[in-house]
Design a protein around this motif. Structure first.
Motif, short mmCIF file in Angstrom:
data_model
loop_
_atom_site.label_atom_id
_atom_site.label_comp_id
_atom_site.label_asym_id
_atom_site.label_seq_id
_atom_site.Cartn_x
_atom_site.Cartn_y
_atom_site.Cartn_z
N ALA A 129 56.15 53.41 107.11
CA ALA A 129 57.13 54.42 106.72
C ALA A 129 56.45 55.61 106.06
O ALA A 129 56.76 56.78 106.35
N GLN A 130 55.53 55.33 105.17
CA GLN A 130 54.80 56.39 104.47
C GLN A 130 54.02 57.26 105.46
O GLN A 130 54.02 58.50 105.37
N SER A 131 53.36 56.62 106.42
CA SER A 131 52.56 57.35 107.40
C SER A 131 53.42 58.23 108.29
O SER A 131 53.03 59.35 108.66
N ILE A 132 54.61 57.75 108.63
CA ILE A 132 55.52 58.56 109.46
C ILE A 132 56.03 59.76 108.67
O ILE A 132 56.17 60.87 109.21
N ARG A 143 60.34 65.96 104.33
CA ARG A 143 61.70 65.48 104.13
C ARG A 143 61.89 65.09 102.67
O ARG A 143 60.95 64.59 102.04
N PRO A 144 63.10 65.29 102.12
CA PRO A 144 63.36 64.76 100.77
C PRO A 144 63.09 63.27 100.75
O PRO A 144 63.69 62.51 101.52
N ILE A 145 62.20 62.83 99.89
CA ILE A 145 61.68 61.47 99.97
C ILE A 145 62.75 60.42 99.69
O ILE A 145 62.78 59.37 100.35
N HIS A 146 63.67 60.68 98.74
CA HIS A 146 64.69 59.67 98.44
C HIS A 146 65.60 59.43 99.65
O HIS A 146 65.90 58.28 99.99
N ARG A 147 66.02 60.49 100.29
CA ARG A 147 66.89 60.36 101.47
C ARG A 147 66.15 59.69 102.61
O ARG A 147 66.70 58.87 103.35
N PHE A 148 64.88 60.03 102.76
CA PHE A 148 64.05 59.46 103.81
C PHE A 148 63.97 57.94 103.67
O PHE A 148 64.17 57.19 104.63
N VAL A 149 63.70 57.48 102.45
CA VAL A 149 63.56 56.05 102.21
C VAL A 149 64.90 55.35 102.37
O VAL A 149 64.99 54.25 102.94
N ARG A 150 65.96 55.97 101.87
CA ARG A 150 67.29 55.35 101.98
C ARG A 150 67.67 55.13 103.45
O ARG A 150 68.18 54.07 103.82
N GLU A 159 62.72 58.08 112.05
CA GLU A 159 62.57 58.94 113.21
C GLU A 159 62.95 58.10 114.43
O GLU A 159 64.03 57.57 114.52
N ASP A 160 62.03 57.94 115.38
CA ASP A 160 62.29 57.14 116.57
C ASP A 160 61.44 55.88 116.58
O ASP A 160 61.13 55.33 117.65
N TYR A 269 59.25 50.48 93.06
CA TYR A 269 60.37 49.62 93.44
C TYR A 269 60.68 49.77 94.93
O TYR A 269 61.13 48.82 95.58
N GLU A 270 60.44 50.97 95.51
CA GLU A 270 60.67 51.17 96.94
C GLU A 270 59.65 50.36 97.75
O GLU A 270 59.99 49.74 98.75
N TYR A 271 58.41 50.38 97.29
CA TYR A 271 57.35 49.62 97.96
C TYR A 271 57.70 48.14 97.98
O TYR A 271 57.59 47.46 99.01
N GLN A 272 58.15 47.64 96.83
CA GLN A 272 58.50 46.23 96.74
C GLN A 272 59.74 45.91 97.57
O GLN A 272 59.85 44.83 98.14
N LYS A 273 60.65 46.87 97.67
CA LYS A 273 61.86 46.65 98.46
C LYS A 273 61.54 46.55 99.95
O LYS A 273 62.16 45.76 100.68
N PHE A 274 60.57 47.33 100.42
CA PHE A 274 60.14 47.21 101.80
C PHE A 274 59.63 45.79 102.07
O PHE A 274 59.94 45.19 103.10
N GLN A 275 58.88 45.25 101.12
CA GLN A 275 58.34 43.91 101.29
C GLN A 275 59.45 42.86 101.31
O GLN A 275 59.45 41.96 102.16
N SER A 276 60.40 42.98 100.41
CA SER A 276 61.47 41.98 100.35
C SER A 276 62.45 42.13 101.52
O SER A 276 63.01 41.15 102.00
N ARG A 277 62.67 43.37 101.98
CA ARG A 277 63.62 43.62 103.06
C ARG A 277 63.09 43.11 104.41
O ARG A 277 63.83 42.53 105.21
N PHE A 278 61.80 43.34 104.68
CA PHE A 278 61.26 43.02 105.99
C PHE A 278 60.38 41.76 105.99
O PHE A 278 60.03 41.26 107.06
N GLY A 279 60.03 41.26 104.80
CA GLY A 279 59.17 40.08 104.73
C GLY A 279 59.70 38.87 105.47
O GLY A 279 58.96 38.23 106.24
N PRO A 280 60.98 38.49 105.28
CA PRO A 280 61.51 37.32 106.00
C PRO A 280 61.43 37.45 107.51
O PRO A 280 61.09 36.50 108.21
#
Length: 346
Positions: A129-132, A143-150, A159-160, A269-280
Protein backbone atom coordinates in the motif's frame (compact mmCIF):
# COMPACT_ATOMS: atom_id res chain seq x y z
CA UNK A 1 8.01 -29.79 -24.27
CA UNK A 2 6.36 -26.43 -24.95
CA UNK A 3 6.13 -24.55 -21.68
CA UNK A 4 4.74 -21.08 -21.00
CA UNK A 5 5.40 -19.12 -17.83
CA UNK A 6 3.22 -16.05 -17.42
CA UNK A 7 4.30 -13.64 -14.70
CA UNK A 8 1.23 -11.60 -13.77
CA UNK A 9 2.71 -9.21 -11.20
CA UNK A 10 1.52 -7.74 -8.97
CA UNK A 11 2.61 -4.14 -9.18
CA UNK A 12 5.55 -2.97 -7.02
CA UNK A 13 7.12 -6.39 -6.63
CA UNK A 14 10.25 -5.84 -8.72
CA UNK A 15 8.45 -6.27 -12.05
CA UNK A 16 10.19 -3.38 -13.83
CA UNK A 17 13.61 -4.64 -12.76
CA UNK A 18 12.84 -8.20 -13.85
CA UNK A 19 11.37 -7.17 -17.21
CA UNK A 20 14.28 -4.87 -17.99
CA UNK A 21 16.76 -7.59 -17.01
CA UNK A 22 15.11 -10.05 -19.40
CA UNK A 23 14.83 -7.43 -22.15
CA UNK A 24 18.55 -6.65 -21.98
CA UNK A 25 19.54 -10.34 -21.95
CA UNK A 26 17.18 -11.88 -24.52
CA UNK A 27 20.02 -13.54 -26.43
CA UNK A 28 21.53 -15.22 -23.37
CA UNK A 29 18.12 -16.38 -22.19
CA UNK A 30 17.39 -17.84 -25.63
CA UNK A 31 20.65 -19.80 -25.53
CA UNK A 32 19.47 -21.21 -22.20
CA UNK A 33 16.15 -22.27 -23.74
CA UNK A 34 14.07 -19.36 -22.40
CA UNK A 35 12.33 -17.14 -24.93
CA UNK A 36 11.43 -13.63 -23.78
CA UNK A 37 9.72 -12.23 -26.89
CA UNK A 38 9.34 -8.56 -27.82
CA UNK A 39 5.66 -7.65 -27.90
CA UNK A 40 5.39 -4.16 -29.30
CA UNK A 41 7.20 -1.22 -27.79
CA UNK A 42 8.82 -1.61 -24.39
CA UNK A 43 10.49 -4.26 -22.28
CA UNK A 44 7.43 -6.23 -21.12
CA UNK A 45 4.50 -8.00 -22.77
CA UNK A 46 1.89 -5.39 -21.83
CA UNK A 47 0.43 -5.46 -25.35
CA UNK A 48 -1.01 -8.94 -24.77
CA UNK A 49 -3.31 -7.53 -22.09
CA UNK A 50 -4.84 -5.05 -24.58
CA UNK A 51 -7.15 -7.82 -25.72
CA UNK A 52 -9.18 -7.14 -22.56
CA UNK A 53 -7.87 -3.89 -21.04
CA UNK A 54 -8.16 -0.31 -22.23
CA UNK A 55 -5.07 0.69 -20.18
CA UNK A 56 -2.89 3.13 -22.22
CA UNK A 57 0.34 1.11 -21.76
CA UNK A 58 -1.31 -2.03 -23.10
CA UNK A 59 -3.12 -0.35 -25.99
CA UNK A 60 -0.05 1.59 -27.18
CA UNK A 61 2.17 -1.49 -27.05
CA UNK A 62 -0.33 -3.65 -28.93
CA UNK A 63 -0.88 -1.05 -31.66
CA UNK A 64 2.83 -1.00 -32.45
CA UNK A 65 2.74 -4.77 -32.99
CA UNK A 66 -0.36 -4.90 -35.17
CA UNK A 67 -2.87 -5.47 -32.38
CA UNK A 68 -3.27 -7.77 -29.40
CA UNK A 69 -5.00 -10.51 -31.42
CA UNK A 70 -2.07 -10.64 -33.81
CA UNK A 71 0.38 -10.78 -30.90
CA UNK A 72 -1.36 -13.75 -29.34
CA UNK A 73 -1.62 -15.57 -32.66
CA UNK A 74 2.08 -15.05 -33.38
CA UNK A 75 3.12 -16.38 -29.97
CA UNK A 76 0.89 -19.44 -30.27
CA UNK A 77 1.97 -20.26 -33.82
CA UNK A 78 5.65 -19.77 -33.10
CA UNK A 79 6.13 -21.26 -29.63
CA UNK A 80 3.22 -23.51 -28.60
CA UNK A 81 4.84 -26.59 -30.17
CA UNK A 82 8.47 -25.50 -29.96
CA UNK A 83 10.93 -26.76 -27.36
CA UNK A 84 11.93 -24.59 -24.44
CA UNK A 85 10.11 -22.10 -22.22
CA UNK A 86 8.21 -19.02 -23.31
CA UNK A 87 8.42 -16.38 -20.57
CA UNK A 88 5.88 -13.54 -20.54
CA UNK A 89 5.66 -10.80 -17.92
CA UNK A 90 3.15 -8.03 -17.37
CA UNK A 91 1.64 -6.79 -14.12
CA UNK A 92 -1.39 -5.75 -16.17
CA UNK A 93 -2.58 -9.37 -15.93
CA UNK A 94 -3.33 -8.68 -12.24
CA UNK A 95 -4.98 -5.34 -13.02
CA UNK A 96 -8.33 -5.00 -11.23
CA UNK A 97 -9.94 -1.82 -12.54
CA UNK A 98 -12.98 -0.98 -14.64
CA UNK A 99 -11.73 -3.33 -17.36
CA UNK A 100 -10.29 -6.69 -16.33
CA UNK A 101 -8.56 -9.67 -17.83
CA UNK A 102 -10.96 -12.36 -19.04
CA UNK A 103 -9.32 -15.26 -17.23
CA UNK A 104 -11.44 -17.86 -19.05
CA UNK A 105 -10.24 -16.50 -22.40
CA UNK A 106 -6.67 -16.28 -21.10
CA UNK A 107 -6.76 -19.93 -19.98
CA UNK A 108 -8.12 -20.95 -23.38
CA UNK A 109 -5.31 -19.14 -25.22
CA UNK A 110 -2.62 -20.64 -23.01
CA UNK A 111 -4.08 -24.15 -23.41
CA UNK A 112 -2.18 -24.49 -26.70
CA UNK A 113 0.93 -25.03 -24.54
CA UNK A 114 1.61 -28.38 -22.95
CA UNK A 115 2.76 -26.92 -19.63
CA UNK A 116 1.31 -23.72 -18.11
CA UNK A 117 2.64 -21.81 -15.11
CA UNK A 118 1.18 -18.57 -13.74
CA UNK A 119 3.51 -16.73 -11.37
CA UNK A 120 2.01 -14.30 -8.88
CA UNK A 121 4.32 -12.23 -6.65
CA UNK A 122 3.04 -11.29 -3.18
CA UNK A 123 4.13 -8.37 -1.05
CA UNK A 124 3.17 -7.62 2.54
CA UNK A 125 0.08 -5.45 2.36
CA UNK A 126 1.32 -2.53 4.47
CA UNK A 127 4.45 -2.20 2.32
CA UNK A 128 2.50 -2.73 -0.90
CA UNK A 129 0.00 0.00 0.00
CA UNK A 130 2.78 2.40 0.92
CA UNK A 131 4.65 1.71 -2.32
CA UNK A 132 1.53 2.31 -4.42
CA UNK A 133 0.95 5.66 -2.67
CA UNK A 134 4.53 6.68 -3.47
CA UNK A 135 4.13 5.60 -7.10
CA UNK A 136 0.98 7.70 -7.49
CA UNK A 137 2.62 10.66 -5.75
CA UNK A 138 5.59 10.54 -8.12
CA UNK A 139 3.62 10.35 -11.36
CA UNK A 140 0.26 11.89 -10.49
CA UNK A 141 -0.19 13.81 -7.25
CA UNK A 142 0.03 12.97 -3.54
CA UNK A 143 -3.23 11.61 -2.13
CA UNK A 144 -4.44 12.63 1.34
CA UNK A 145 -2.94 9.80 3.35
CA UNK A 146 -5.84 9.25 5.78
CA UNK A 147 -8.39 8.88 2.98
CA UNK A 148 -6.00 6.68 1.02
CA UNK A 149 -5.56 4.25 3.90
CA UNK A 150 -9.26 4.23 4.76
CA UNK A 151 -10.17 3.29 1.19
CA UNK A 152 -7.56 0.52 1.24
CA UNK A 153 -9.29 -1.10 4.22
CA UNK A 154 -12.81 -0.55 2.87
CA UNK A 155 -12.18 -1.83 -0.67
CA UNK A 156 -9.32 -4.23 0.09
CA UNK A 157 -7.53 -2.78 -2.91
CA UNK A 158 -5.67 0.40 -3.89
CA UNK A 159 -5.92 2.01 -7.29
CA UNK A 160 -6.26 -1.06 -9.53
CA UNK A 161 -4.27 -3.39 -7.27
CA UNK A 162 -5.95 -5.99 -5.07
CA UNK A 163 -4.45 -6.25 -1.60
CA UNK A 164 -6.17 -9.50 -0.63
CA UNK A 165 -3.77 -12.09 -2.03
CA UNK A 166 -5.97 -14.96 -0.87
CA UNK A 167 -8.84 -13.56 -2.93
CA UNK A 168 -6.60 -13.18 -5.98
CA UNK A 169 -5.55 -16.82 -5.63
CA UNK A 170 -9.17 -17.95 -5.37
CA UNK A 171 -10.00 -16.00 -8.53
CA UNK A 172 -7.15 -17.66 -10.43
CA UNK A 173 -8.26 -21.10 -9.21
CA UNK A 174 -11.53 -20.54 -11.03
CA UNK A 175 -9.65 -21.03 -14.31
CA UNK A 176 -6.29 -22.63 -13.49
CA UNK A 177 -5.33 -25.61 -11.36
CA UNK A 178 -3.35 -25.47 -8.13
CA UNK A 179 -0.35 -26.97 -9.90
CA UNK A 180 -0.44 -24.26 -12.58
CA UNK A 181 -0.14 -21.39 -10.09
CA UNK A 182 3.19 -20.46 -8.50
CA UNK A 183 3.44 -17.92 -5.67
CA UNK A 184 6.60 -15.90 -5.02
CA UNK A 185 7.13 -13.96 -1.79
CA UNK A 186 8.62 -10.64 -2.90
CA UNK A 187 10.41 -10.03 0.40
CA UNK A 188 12.02 -13.45 0.50
CA UNK A 189 12.97 -13.30 -3.19
CA UNK A 190 14.50 -9.83 -2.98
CA UNK A 191 16.59 -10.81 0.05
CA UNK A 192 17.76 -14.16 -1.28
CA UNK A 193 21.14 -14.60 -3.04
CA UNK A 194 20.82 -12.99 -6.48
CA UNK A 195 17.52 -11.34 -5.52
CA UNK A 196 14.45 -11.23 -7.77
CA UNK A 197 16.48 -11.95 -10.88
CA UNK A 198 17.97 -15.20 -9.59
CA UNK A 199 14.63 -16.31 -8.16
CA UNK A 200 13.03 -16.15 -11.60
CA UNK A 201 16.03 -17.62 -13.43
CA UNK A 202 15.75 -20.64 -11.13
CA UNK A 203 11.99 -20.81 -11.59
CA UNK A 204 12.53 -20.83 -15.37
CA UNK A 205 15.18 -23.58 -15.09
CA UNK A 206 17.49 -21.33 -17.09
CA UNK A 207 20.67 -22.65 -15.47
CA UNK A 208 22.06 -19.11 -15.41
CA UNK A 209 23.52 -16.98 -12.65
CA UNK A 210 22.17 -13.45 -12.55
CA UNK A 211 25.75 -12.17 -12.22
CA UNK A 212 26.33 -13.41 -15.78
CA UNK A 213 23.67 -11.08 -17.16
CA UNK A 214 23.77 -7.40 -18.04
CA UNK A 215 22.12 -5.55 -15.12
CA UNK A 216 19.47 -2.90 -15.75
CA UNK A 217 20.79 0.67 -15.46
CA UNK A 218 19.73 2.30 -12.15
CA UNK A 219 17.58 4.92 -13.88
CA UNK A 220 15.48 2.22 -15.57
CA UNK A 221 14.40 0.61 -12.30
CA UNK A 222 11.20 1.95 -10.77
CA UNK A 223 12.48 2.35 -7.21
CA UNK A 224 10.28 4.07 -4.65
CA UNK A 225 11.73 7.05 -2.72
CA UNK A 226 12.25 6.96 1.05
CA UNK A 227 8.64 6.79 2.30
CA UNK A 228 8.43 9.11 5.30
CA UNK A 229 10.81 11.82 4.08
CA UNK A 230 9.01 11.92 0.75
CA UNK A 231 5.59 12.20 2.41
CA UNK A 232 6.78 15.04 4.68
CA UNK A 233 8.29 16.83 1.66
CA UNK A 234 4.97 16.60 -0.25
CA UNK A 235 3.23 18.25 2.71
CA UNK A 236 5.61 21.20 2.30
CA UNK A 237 5.16 21.51 -1.48
CA UNK A 238 1.39 20.98 -1.07
CA UNK A 239 1.47 18.63 -4.03
CA UNK A 240 2.03 21.52 -6.42
CA UNK A 241 5.38 20.13 -7.57
CA UNK A 242 7.67 17.19 -6.99
CA UNK A 243 9.89 17.68 -3.92
CA UNK A 244 13.47 18.52 -4.84
CA UNK A 245 16.39 16.37 -3.78
CA UNK A 246 17.57 19.28 -1.63
CA UNK A 247 14.24 19.45 0.22
CA UNK A 248 14.23 15.70 0.77
CA UNK A 249 17.77 15.89 2.22
CA UNK A 250 16.72 18.69 4.57
CA UNK A 251 13.72 16.70 5.76
CA UNK A 252 15.91 13.63 6.28
CA UNK A 253 18.28 15.75 8.38
CA UNK A 254 15.47 17.31 10.40
CA UNK A 255 13.96 13.92 11.21
CA UNK A 256 17.30 12.79 12.57
CA UNK A 257 17.28 9.62 10.47
CA UNK A 258 20.34 7.44 10.36
CA UNK A 259 21.67 6.01 7.12
CA UNK A 260 19.46 3.10 6.05
CA UNK A 261 16.95 3.56 8.88
CA UNK A 262 13.54 2.18 7.79
CA UNK A 263 10.56 4.56 7.68
CA UNK A 264 6.87 4.30 6.91
CA UNK A 265 4.41 6.93 5.76
CA UNK A 266 1.79 4.91 7.66
CA UNK A 267 0.98 5.61 11.27
CA UNK A 268 1.92 2.83 13.67
CA UNK A 269 -1.70 1.81 14.27
CA UNK A 270 -2.36 1.73 10.49
CA UNK A 271 0.64 -0.53 9.95
CA UNK A 272 -0.60 -2.89 12.64
CA UNK A 273 -4.13 -2.79 11.23
CA UNK A 274 -2.86 -3.95 7.84
CA UNK A 275 -1.29 -6.93 9.58
CA UNK A 276 -4.40 -7.82 11.56
CA UNK A 277 -6.77 -7.23 8.61
CA UNK A 278 -4.91 -9.33 6.05
CA UNK A 279 -2.91 -11.70 8.27
CA UNK A 280 -5.62 -14.40 8.57
CA UNK A 281 -6.15 -14.47 4.79
CA UNK A 282 -2.41 -14.71 4.22
CA UNK A 283 -2.19 -17.65 6.62
CA UNK A 284 -5.11 -19.41 4.93
CA UNK A 285 -3.45 -18.88 1.55
CA UNK A 286 -0.19 -20.45 2.75
CA UNK A 287 -2.08 -23.48 4.08
CA UNK A 288 -3.97 -23.81 0.78
CA UNK A 289 -0.86 -24.02 -1.40
CA UNK A 290 1.27 -26.32 0.79
CA UNK A 291 0.43 -29.41 -1.29
CA UNK A 292 1.69 -27.87 -4.52
CA UNK A 293 4.36 -25.60 -3.00
CA UNK A 294 5.75 -27.43 0.03
CA UNK A 295 7.59 -25.10 2.36
CA UNK A 296 6.10 -21.92 0.93
CA UNK A 297 5.69 -19.19 3.54
CA UNK A 298 4.35 -15.67 3.54
CA UNK A 299 4.36 -14.03 6.95
CA UNK A 300 3.94 -10.41 7.93
CA UNK A 301 6.92 -10.65 10.23
CA UNK A 302 7.86 -8.16 12.90
CA UNK A 303 8.15 -4.39 12.51
CA UNK A 304 11.67 -3.58 11.21
CA UNK A 305 13.99 -2.47 13.98
CA UNK A 306 14.14 1.32 14.35
CA UNK A 307 11.21 1.96 12.01
CA UNK A 308 10.00 5.57 12.14
CA UNK A 309 6.28 6.01 11.46
CA UNK A 310 4.22 9.00 10.37
CA UNK A 311 2.90 9.56 13.89
CA UNK A 312 6.49 9.75 15.16
CA UNK A 313 6.89 13.09 13.39
CA UNK A 314 6.47 15.70 16.12
CA UNK A 315 6.03 19.48 16.26
CA UNK A 316 9.72 19.69 17.10
CA UNK A 317 10.54 17.97 13.81
CA UNK A 318 8.38 20.43 11.86
CA UNK A 319 10.08 23.33 13.67
CA UNK A 320 13.50 21.93 12.75
CA UNK A 321 12.42 21.62 9.12
CA UNK A 322 11.24 25.25 9.14
CA UNK A 323 14.55 26.37 10.67
CA UNK A 324 16.62 24.49 8.09
CA UNK A 325 14.53 25.89 5.24
CA UNK A 326 14.89 29.41 6.67
CA UNK A 327 18.66 29.05 6.95
CA UNK A 328 18.86 27.63 3.44
CA UNK A 329 16.90 30.57 2.09
CA UNK A 330 19.02 33.06 4.08
CA UNK A 331 22.19 31.60 2.60
CA UNK A 332 20.77 31.88 -0.91
CA UNK A 333 19.79 35.53 -0.34
CA UNK A 334 23.23 36.29 1.14
CA UNK A 335 24.91 34.72 -1.87
CA UNK A 336 22.78 36.76 -4.28
CA UNK A 337 23.55 39.97 -2.38
CA UNK A 338 27.28 39.27 -2.56
CA UNK A 339 26.96 38.53 -6.24
CA UNK A 340 25.08 41.80 -6.91
CA UNK A 341 27.66 43.78 -4.91
CA UNK A 342 30.48 42.23 -6.90
CA UNK A 343 28.79 43.17 -10.17
CA UNK A 344 28.26 46.77 -8.96
CA UNK A 345 31.89 47.07 -7.93
CA UNK A 346 32.96 45.66 -11.25
Amino acid sequence: MARVVLHIGTYKTGTTYLQTLCHLNRAQLAQAGVIYPPCGDGYAQHGLAALWLDVPDAVASAQQAGGAQALWQTLTDRYARAPGTLFLSSELFSHWGRSRIDLADLASRLSAFEDICLVYSLRQQADLAQSIWLQAAKFKSPRPIHRFVRKAFERRQIEDVRLDHASVHETLLGHFSHSQIKLVDYHQASRSPGGIGQTFLDLLDAGLDVSQLTPPPPESVNTSPAPLTYWVATQITRGQQQPSEKLIRLVHQALGLEQGQPTSLLARYEYQKFQSRFGPGNAALVARVQNTQPGFSFAEGSVPKGMMFRDDVTQAHWAEIAALLYNERAQEVSFLERLRKRWRLG
